[in-house]
Design an enzyme around this catalytic site. Structure first.
Site, PDB file in Angstrom:
ATOM      1  N   SER A 305       0.811  -1.209   0.000  1.00 25.57           N
ATOM      2  CA  SER A 305       0.000   0.000   0.000  1.00 25.57           C
ATOM      3  C   SER A 305       0.849   1.267   0.000  1.00 25.57           C
ATOM      4  O   SER A 305       1.566   1.536  -0.954  1.00 25.57           O
ATOM      5  CB  SER A 305      -0.973  -0.044   1.193  1.00 25.57           C
ATOM      6  OG  SER A 305      -1.908   0.990   1.147  1.00 25.57           O
ATOM      7  N   ASP A 316      10.168   4.960 -10.049  1.00 27.92           N
ATOM      8  CA  ASP A 316       9.727   5.491 -11.345  1.00 27.92           C
ATOM      9  C   ASP A 316      10.432   6.799 -11.691  1.00 27.92           C
ATOM     10  O   ASP A 316      10.683   7.090 -12.863  1.00 27.92           O
ATOM     11  CB  ASP A 316       8.219   5.716 -11.338  1.00 27.92           C
ATOM     12  CG  ASP A 316       7.436   4.427 -11.550  1.00 27.92           C
ATOM     13  OD1 ASP A 316       8.072   3.374 -11.744  1.00 27.92           O
ATOM     14  OD2 ASP A 316       6.192   4.471 -11.531  1.00 27.92           O
ATOM     15  N   LYS A 330      -0.382  -4.236  -3.608  1.00 30.02           N
ATOM     16  CA  LYS A 330      -1.707  -3.672  -3.293  1.00 30.02           C
ATOM     17  C   LYS A 330      -1.812  -2.291  -3.932  1.00 30.02           C
ATOM     18  O   LYS A 330      -1.208  -1.341  -3.472  1.00 30.02           O
ATOM     19  CB  LYS A 330      -1.911  -3.567  -1.787  1.00 30.02           C
ATOM     20  CG  LYS A 330      -3.261  -2.958  -1.394  1.00 30.02           C
ATOM     21  CD  LYS A 330      -3.423  -2.919   0.117  1.00 30.02           C
ATOM     22  CE  LYS A 330      -4.758  -2.300   0.514  1.00 30.02           C
ATOM     23  NZ  LYS A 330      -4.798  -0.847   0.313  1.00 30.02           N
TER      24      LYS A 330
END
Length: 563
Positions: A305, A316, A330
């Protein structure tokens, strides 16, 4: 009422729980029946449910427990949707709020229930009323305010220990390995803040290390405090944020923490749900504390999460090297909705996408396999995305680290040492006999301590799976069943059985490294609490070892991020 009937009732409760007027279309199927999700279908199924339960309540042979049965139906229905959509009744709201706020009124201690019976102190928080009064790991709670709690479960004992700050409570305990074993403590409850930063400090390699265990309302504040201290220390050459085992929490805290490392205004997260109000773009809102400091993030299968939002966004944007094992996967966002009688519905409202555009959700909860289990997204169907510098990353199945670490599997022997509290009880005994130990980061399990632990284990009470003996026994039975048990084969089996007979002393020695890790953690916790335990654990942390090796190898950090 049978479990099957209650499960069927859940279908009807579904309409009342999930559908709002905005979602009702009023459409009908071609045959004239109300379409699923339409207003007519909702009304029809609610009417059936109400009538059915009314008939049961009126005519069933025994008195029904309405609260219990309706909650069973609700929970059964929600289990069909996803594991994160939950009904939270009035009784459980306090526990839910503790998770999100990190605060409650009480004495400040973990407790545990043992399978042999009784509720025990498993660890006071540092500088809590429990710690200051002298409660210790291993103390059995026997009375609260003069009432025996011997027959109560841990949840009931926890409720009695909690209460408004500035109220008094008297706790009587039984302490093992001491002559004066019965002790009574009087506490004044306080507002307890659960510290989400278990430990932070600078290692001997001049790396600033932060262990973040959850994302509650104090997480960003705790990380910021550590980073400011590191920034003021000119010796610090890199930072490690440890999210191993961090199951997540508040998304806003993850955004704040990302803002400590990324330029103000950086887009780090997008959520997309069923309605337009669930579409939201999150950006960092403050000037970063450490925009350029080399950064590594440690993750494992327990990182989920908000942890994955943090690690995924930094990966990223090529701001950090991710080290460890693949994260949980998740990619869903929850919120709470108020229900009557002070209850709540925590429900999934959106999916989240990190900066490359990928969704890291592994399990498709909208579809099931033929056997009823949920579908996992296979690696072969994962899509390729790219980081800011063009590195390939994939969606589905969590965050794949840049440096993969294989964590050792815990075998059954070590598992049973932990499960049956052998390490816990030995540490309690050790602490009773040793007033002080070496500093947390220096404490070691010596030959003397390890041999003493081996003597502490009672072979007649210690249970563990002897797989070699079990395997030989099964093979012997198979040979007998299939007609291969000749005298010569039997003689060979007898030889093999002798050769593979388990010796507890040998098995303990063979697993000394992992056993020492468990013993070291338990012993250090009794002197230096959670922070000391975490500091001591760094000696065994393979992902941290990889981070240190990377930072100590010139150019490796930039090479991985292609800077």
């Amino acid at each position: 009422m049978t479990r099957k009937n209650l499960r069927n009732l859940a279908i009807f409760v579904l309409a009342a729980t999930l559908f709002t007027p905005m979602a009702w279309s009023g459409k009908k199927k071609a045959n004239g029946e109300a379409a699923e999700g339409s207003e007519a279908a909702v009304i029809r199924n609610l009417d059936i449910f109400n009538s059915l339960y009314k008939e049961l309540n009126t005519f069933y042979v025994d008195t029904l427990n309405a609260k219990k049965h309706i909650e069973t139906a609700i929970n059964s229905m929600l289990d069909e949707i996803d594991p994160y959509t939950e009904y939270i009744n009035d009784d459980n709201q306090d526990d839910f709020l503790v998770i999100s706020t990190g605060e409650y009124g009480g004495i400040g201690s973990y407790i545990m229930e043992r399978k042999t019976g009784g509720v025990f102190i498993s660890g006071p928080y540092a500088d809590s009323p429990a710690a200051r009064a002298g409660l210790k790991c291993g103390d059995q709670i026997i009375m609260i305010d003069g009432d025996s709690v011997a027959s109560l479960k841990s949840a009931e004992v926890s409720k009695r220990l909690k209460g408004q700050a500035n109220t008094q409570i008297k706790v009587t305990i039984k302490r093992p390995y001491t002559t004066d074993s019965i002790k009574t403590f009087t506490f004044t409850r306080e507002k307890i803040k659960l510290n989400p930063v278990t430990y932070y400090g600078v290692t001997k390699d001049n790396i600033g290390y932060i262990a973040l265990n959850t994302y509650n309302e104090h997480s960003a504040e705790g990380v910021k405090k550590a980073l400011l201290e590191f920034k003021a220390n000119p010796a610090v050459k890199a930072v490690v944020l440890d999210l191993c085992g961090n199951g997540g929490g508040l998304v806003d805290e993850a955004i704040k923490i990302l803002g400590f490392f990324l330029p103000k205004g950086t887009e780090v997260l997008t959520t997309k749900g069923r309605t337009t109000k669930d579409y939201r773009v999150y950006k960092t809102s403050e000037q970063p504390i450490m925009p350029d400091m080399p950064l590594a993030v440690l993750i494992d299968g327990g990182s989920a999460s908000a942890s994955e939002i943090t690690a995924g966004a930094l990966q990223d944007l090529d701001r950090a090297v991710i080290i460890g094992g693949r994260s949980y996967g998740k990619g869903l966002v929850q919120t709470t909705r108020p229900l009557p009688f002070n209850s709540l519905l925590k429900l999934t409202i959106a999916k989240y996408y990190i900066p490359s555009g990928r969704l890291i959700q592994e399990i498709d909860y909208s579809h099931r396999n033929p056997d009823g289990t949920f579908k996992h997204k296979p690696d072969s169907l994962c899509n390729v995305f790219h980081t800011a510098h063009g590195r390939e990353v994939r969606d589905g199945g969590g965050i794949t680290p840049d440096i993969k670490v294989t964590f050792p599997e815990v075998n059954r022997l070590v598992y049973n040492i932990v499960r049956d509290q052998w390490a816990f009880d030995y540490a309690t005994k050790y602490a009773a006999e040793h007033p002080t130990i070496a500093p947390a980061g220096e404490f070691e399990i010596t030959d003397e301590i390890f041999n003493d632990f081996k003597k502490f284990i009672d072979p007649n009470k210690f249970q563990y799976d002897k797989l070699c003996e079990t395997g030989v026994s099964l093979l012997r039975k198979t040979a007998e069943t299939e007609g291969y048990m000749t005298d010569s084969v039997k003689a060979e089996f007898d030889k093999l059985e002798k050769m593979l007979k388990h010796d507890l002393n040998h098995d303990l020695d063979r697993n000394r490294k992992e056993i020492s890790r468990q013993l070291s953690s338990e012993i250090v916790k009794r002197y230096y609490y959670d922070a000391g335990e975490c500091e001591n654990e760094l000696k065994f942390h393979k992902a941290m070892d990889e981070a240190v090796a990377m930072f100590n190898k010139p150019g490796e950090y930039k090479k991985i991020l292609r800077k």
